[in-house]
Design a protein around this motif. Structure first.
Motif, PDB file in Angstrom:
ATOM      1  N   LEU A   1      45.977  -0.839  -2.102  1.00 48.90           N
ATOM      2  CA  LEU A   1      47.231  -0.837  -2.853  1.00 48.90           C
ATOM      3  C   LEU A   1      47.010  -1.344  -4.272  1.00 48.90           C
ATOM      4  CD1 LEU A   1      49.910  -2.050  -0.263  1.00 48.90           C
ATOM      5  CD2 LEU A   1      49.278   0.277  -0.922  1.00 48.90           C
ATOM      6  N   THR A   2      46.156  -2.332  -4.416  1.00 46.65           N
ATOM      7  CA  THR A   2      45.831  -2.835  -5.758  1.00 46.65           C
ATOM      8  C   THR A   2      45.171  -1.743  -6.589  1.00 46.65           C
ATOM      9  OG1 THR A   2      45.545  -5.100  -4.937  1.00 46.65           O
ATOM     10  CG2 THR A   2      44.517  -4.551  -7.051  1.00 46.65           C
TER      11      THR A   2
ATOM     12  N   LYS B   1      43.112  -6.747   4.671  1.00 50.20           N
ATOM     13  CA  LYS B   1      42.393  -6.865   3.409  1.00 50.20           C
ATOM     14  C   LYS B   1      42.127  -5.489   2.798  1.00 50.20           C
ATOM     15  CE  LYS B   1      40.210 -11.275   4.608  1.00 50.20           C
ATOM     16  NZ  LYS B   1      38.958 -11.970   4.989  1.00 50.20           N
ATOM     17  N   GLU B   2      41.825  -4.499   3.647  1.00 56.25           N
ATOM     18  CA  GLU B   2      41.599  -3.144   3.144  1.00 56.25           C
ATOM     19  C   GLU B   2      42.876  -2.566   2.547  1.00 56.25           C
ATOM     20  OE1 GLU B   2      40.068  -0.975   6.452  1.00 56.25           O
ATOM     21  OE2 GLU B   2      38.015  -1.733   6.225  1.00 56.25           O
ATOM     22  N   VAL B   3      43.992  -2.793   3.215  1.00 51.01           N
ATOM     23  CA  VAL B   3      45.271  -2.302   2.692  1.00 51.01           C
ATOM     24  C   VAL B   3      45.571  -2.952   1.346  1.00 51.01           C
ATOM     25  CG1 VAL B   3      47.772  -2.337   3.053  1.00 51.01           C
ATOM     26  CG2 VAL B   3      46.258  -1.714   4.941  1.00 51.01           C
TER      27      VAL B   3
ATOM     28  N   LEU C   1      52.784  -5.001  -4.210  1.00 50.07           N
ATOM     29  CA  LEU C   1      53.755  -5.425  -3.211  1.00 50.07           C
ATOM     30  C   LEU C   1      53.107  -6.450  -2.285  1.00 50.07           C
ATOM     31  CD1 LEU C   1      55.321  -1.984  -2.132  1.00 50.07           C
ATOM     32  CD2 LEU C   1      56.460  -3.802  -3.432  1.00 50.07           C
ATOM     33  N   PRO C   2      53.859  -7.459  -1.850  1.00 51.05           N
ATOM     34  CA  PRO C   2      53.295  -8.438  -0.913  1.00 51.05           C
ATOM     35  C   PRO C   2      52.979  -7.796   0.435  1.00 51.05           C
ATOM     36  CG  PRO C   2      55.653  -8.781  -1.173  1.00 51.05           C
ATOM     37  CD  PRO C   2      55.252  -7.778  -2.207  1.00 51.05           C
ATOM     38  N   ILE C   3      51.854  -8.189   1.029  1.00 54.58           N
ATOM     39  CA  ILE C   3      51.404  -7.649   2.310  1.00 54.58           C
ATOM     40  C   ILE C   3      51.524  -8.744   3.370  1.00 54.58           C
ATOM     41  CG2 ILE C   3      49.491  -6.562   3.553  1.00 54.58           C
ATOM     42  CD1 ILE C   3      50.522  -4.955   1.169  1.00 54.58           C
TER      43      ILE C   3
END
Length: 426
Positions: free
Chosen positions: A272-273, A266-268, A279-281
């Motif tokens: 990124l947002t 969730k932090e990543v 990009l999909p995580i």
């Protein structure tokens, strides 16, 4: 892939109509940093008590063995420091042999070691053009949805002494471009991600990557990997990426809890947002390790499923794999309204037998023929494990179970294995 240690998991459940157990843990990478792995279990009939499978017992042993290896490596490094390596001194690469020296240049990339200290990993920026000799191979066909890949010599900390070279990675990229348009990586150590991205630029092939981020029980390692990930995404255009894979089989190895892993994911995604990166995580783990809470933390559910470790015959491998996925993973992906994919699926070409599974080229060909064209036709997203053999994994072989380093379509010398036939799918 950068890849894995040991671990175990066990589930119970019903049988599919064909007598297939769809609840056993299945995945890849029970092997060590850089990739490898597998899973299996015993079929459980109604009213019986599930007995621990031979595979599961071996994975517990593999986990202990891998941890012991890791401890030995740390002790060796500590002894080296005590013997006179001053803090902050950069480990230097050994002089290359005459055979490989032509593939190296004097350039280098800065990174940090597991203790957060600055190191310099020599890399090659010289394009020798050798990759052009590997194009137009009639034995290769661009039919795989994706390929799992880790460059040769990309295991940390060994790469500080013998790093991968850009010329070698360029050749690998040229070869893989004849098999697929997307490659999944397992980590960022040893500048492997940059090398693959630069290789795509140099060769000009049609290929994107799923950037892999290595996570384990070491908080320092995880922080270093994540910082490196953000740096890579800042330096290269988003058009070169198809997604980000944060961790591989972290739950299987029991390196982190599902809650801790979800927090990182969730932090990543939030970071990124904030950086404007869309990009999909995802995170890849054994198919049986996925639950609704983990699925809610990602954009794509990535399940590692290996029929070989399910102990099934090659002629049943394709049906078995999709039955497992459709029963254990697809419903969870749909419930979370996210994509689902099989992030690892493959078959070893030699090394022994496991219940009904036989490691061999004929068996690989059977699975390839039953799987590739049909999955392309029905739109299944999958990554084939793997492009090349990984000779460093020989340390994980056991008598009668010598398949750890033999999962490639091509051998370590980048030659397609004798009698391996890759489908053309018309």
């Amino acid at each position: 892939m950068v890849g894995g240690h040991g671990g175990d998991a066990a589930d119970t459940g019903g049988l599919l109509s064909g007598g297939v157990n769809t609840s056993v843990p299945l995945g890849e990478n029970a092997r060590g940093v850089g990739g490898g792995g597998g899973s299996a279990g015993n079929i459980v009939a109604a009213g019986t008590v599930k007995k621990e499978s031979d595979w599961l017992a071996s994975q517990k042993h593999s986990k202990k063995k891998t941890r012991i290896i890791a401890i030995i490596v740390v002790l060796i490094l500590l002894l080296a420091i005590a013997g006179g390596i001053a803090a902050g001194v950069i480990l230097t690469k050994k002089k290359p042999s005459s055979k490989s020296s032509s593939d190296n240049s004097n350039s280098s990339n800065d990174s940090t070691d597991s203790n957060g200290k600055k190191t310099t990993t020599p890399t090659s920026s010289k394009d020798t053009g050798k990759w052009k000799d590997y194009l137009d191979n009639p034995a290769l066909h661009k039919v795989f949805h994706g390929i799992d890949y880790t460059p040769l010599d990309a295991q940390y900390p060994e790469c500080l002494h013998k790093p991968p070279t850009q010329a070698q990675v360029n050749i690998d990229v040229a070869i893989m471009s004849q098999l697929t348009t997307r490659v999944r990586l397992y980590g960022t150590d040893c500048n492997q991600a940059e090398m693959v991205l630069d290789g795509i630029k140099t060769t000009g092939v049609d290929m994107k990557i799923w950037l892999g981020i290595w996570l384990d029980y070491n908080a320092t390692t995880n922080a270093r990997s994540l910082v490196h990930m953000y740096d890579i995404l800042d330096k290269y255009p988003a058009s070169m990426f198809e997604g980000v894979v944060v961790g591989n089989e972290v739950l299987f190895r029991e390196d982190m809890t599902a809650s801790a892993l979800s927090t990182v994911l969730k932090e990543v995604k939030t970071n990124l947002t904030a950086k404007g990166i869309n990009l999909p995580i995802g995170t890849s783990d054994l198919g049986s390790n996925w639950d609704s809470s983990l699925a809610s933390s990602v954009d794509v559910l990535m399940a590692n499923i290996h029929p070989f470790f399910g102990g099934v015959a090659a002629e049943n491998a394709s049906t078995w794999t999709m039955s497992f996925y459709d029963t254990n993973n697809l419903p969870k992906a749909k419930a979370a309204s996210i994509r689902g994919m099989i992030s690892e699926v493959g078959w070893p070409t030699e090394g022994g037998t496991l219940q009904g599974s036989v490691a061999g080229v004929d068996e690989l060909n059977t699975f390839l023929n039953d799987w590739v064209c049909q999955k392309n036709k029905d739109g299944t997203e999958y990554f084939w494990f793997s492009a090349f053999d990984e000779p460093w994994k020989v340390m994980y072989n056991e008598p009668g179970k010598e398949w750890e380093d033999k999962w490639g379509l091509l051998d370590a010398n980048r030659k397609i294995k004798a009698n391996v036939v890759i489908p053309s799918c018309n």
